[in-house]
Design a protein around this motif. Structure first.
Motif, mmCIF file in Angstrom:
data_model
loop_
_atom_site.group_PDB
_atom_site.id
_atom_site.type_symbol
_atom_site.label_atom_id
_atom_site.label_comp_id
_atom_site.label_asym_id
_atom_site.label_seq_id
_atom_site.Cartn_x
_atom_site.Cartn_y
_atom_site.Cartn_z
ATOM 1 N N LYS A 152 0.843 -1.188 0.000
ATOM 2 C CA LYS A 152 0.000 0.000 0.000
ATOM 3 C C LYS A 152 0.879 1.239 0.000
ATOM 4 C CE LYS A 152 -4.124 -1.749 2.348
ATOM 5 N NZ LYS A 152 -5.034 -1.569 3.514
ATOM 6 N N ARG A 153 0.517 2.210 -0.822
ATOM 7 C CA ARG A 153 1.268 3.455 -0.852
ATOM 8 C C ARG A 153 0.900 4.290 0.376
ATOM 9 N NH1 ARG A 153 3.949 3.852 -5.580
ATOM 10 N NH2 ARG A 153 3.127 2.746 -7.398
ATOM 11 N N VAL A 154 1.642 5.378 0.607
ATOM 12 C CA VAL A 154 1.458 6.143 1.833
ATOM 13 C C VAL A 154 0.321 7.147 1.741
ATOM 14 C CG1 VAL A 154 3.869 5.940 2.492
ATOM 15 C CG2 VAL A 154 3.149 7.882 1.105
ATOM 16 N N TYR A 155 -0.182 7.388 0.552
ATOM 17 C CA TYR A 155 -1.206 8.417 0.422
ATOM 18 C C TYR A 155 -2.489 7.840 -0.178
ATOM 19 C CZ TYR A 155 0.329 8.189 -4.430
ATOM 20 O OH TYR A 155 0.651 7.731 -5.677
ATOM 21 N N LYS A 175 -8.047 19.104 0.525
ATOM 22 C CA LYS A 175 -7.634 20.503 0.359
ATOM 23 C C LYS A 175 -7.398 21.181 1.699
ATOM 24 C CE LYS A 175 -9.013 24.869 -1.790
ATOM 25 N NZ LYS A 175 -10.065 25.569 -2.581
ATOM 26 N N MET A 176 -8.304 20.966 2.659
ATOM 27 C CA MET A 176 -8.207 21.649 3.946
ATOM 28 C C MET A 176 -6.936 21.280 4.698
ATOM 29 S SD MET A 176 -11.025 21.877 7.034
ATOM 30 C CE MET A 176 -12.129 22.829 5.978
ATOM 31 N N ASP A 180 -2.416 16.662 -0.306
ATOM 32 C CA ASP A 180 -1.919 16.380 -1.652
ATOM 33 C C ASP A 180 -0.612 17.128 -1.902
ATOM 34 O OD1 ASP A 180 -2.983 18.883 -1.577
ATOM 35 O OD2 ASP A 180 -4.146 18.715 -3.425
ATOM 36 N N GLY A 181 0.017 17.584 -0.822
ATOM 37 C CA GLY A 181 1.239 18.365 -0.971
ATOM 38 C C GLY A 181 2.385 17.828 -0.146
ATOM 39 N N GLU A 182 3.002 18.703 0.647
ATOM 40 C CA GLU A 182 4.193 18.343 1.408
ATOM 41 C C GLU A 182 3.942 17.236 2.423
ATOM 42 O OE1 GLU A 182 5.967 21.717 3.198
ATOM 43 O OE2 GLU A 182 6.345 22.754 1.305
#
Length: 213
Positions: A152-155, A175-176, A180-182
């Motif tokens: 399983k991937r981490v995200y 988004k909140m 999906d970023g750092e």
């Protein structure tokens, strides 16, 4: 907690909960009262949240220990100038332990995530803008991609085939909290540290000892 639904538990006695049901604890500013009931409640809730969240942030799943954790009100209580949902101030079902970043104005902060109370006092019947750590099952909104090796991937990503309501809730959550970023990179580093501690330490030592010519 993002990919794991939290099991509602608390270690607050019935006697203390009854005391916290007094109207003086349901107004703006009650969380900051300097009385014994508030202090006892906070301490017991904090210790229980650390346990049921496995020491991880309820929103991003990163370890709390080094990230200035804070008790977060999922439905924000607001303050005296901007009253939001003070009736939930001492409701255990509305409390999680969060890293400072997820609970800051950069992410959730005092954003009102209650879409509708549906005219009901029952908190479980309210409608929320984000995936609720206790009430919702994150896997109804997200799925975790599988790598070619079968791991399983981490995200997580938004689950395929879900309806518009579920999709909007998943998008708002991502988004909140900047999922999906750092934070994806941070999650990846945490996973690497757990799976390959010796290899990672070796890489760090090589990088640290490198001196450019």
């Amino acid at each position: 907690m993002y990919t794991k639904r939290l099991i509602y538990q608390h270690s607050v006695s019935k006697q203390l909960l009854k005391r916290m049901s007094d109207e003086k604890y349901k107004v703006a500013g009650a969380w900051d009262l300097d009385d014994d009931n508030v202090k006892e409640f906070k301490e017991k809730i904090k210790n229980k949240l650390i346990e049921i969240q496995d020491g991880k942030c309820a929103y991003c799943e990163l370890p709390l220990q080094s990230r200035n954790p804070e008790i977060d009100h999922i439905s924000p209580k607001g303050g005296k100038r901007r009253v939001l949902h003070p009736e939930c101030t001492f409701l255990p079902l509305n409390l999680v332990y969060s890293c400072h970043n997820c609970n800051s104005t950069i992410c959730k902060g005092q954003k009102d995530i209650v879409l509708s109370k549906n005219g009901k006092r029952n908190y479980r019947k309210w409608t929320f803008k984000i995936v609720h750590p206790y009430i919702d099952d994150p896997m109804d909104y997200f799925e975790v991609p599988i790598s070619e090796s079968g791991e399983k991937r981490v995200y997580p990503v938004i689950k395929r085939g879900i309806d518009r309501e579920h999709k909007n809730k998943a998008k708002t959550t991502i988004k909140m909290f900047g999922l999906d970023g750092e934070k994806v990179l941070e999650l990846a580093k945490e996973q690497l540290a757990v799976r390959y501690p010796e290899e990672l330490q070796s890489i760090i030592e090589v990088i640290s000892s490198h001196r450019p010519d």
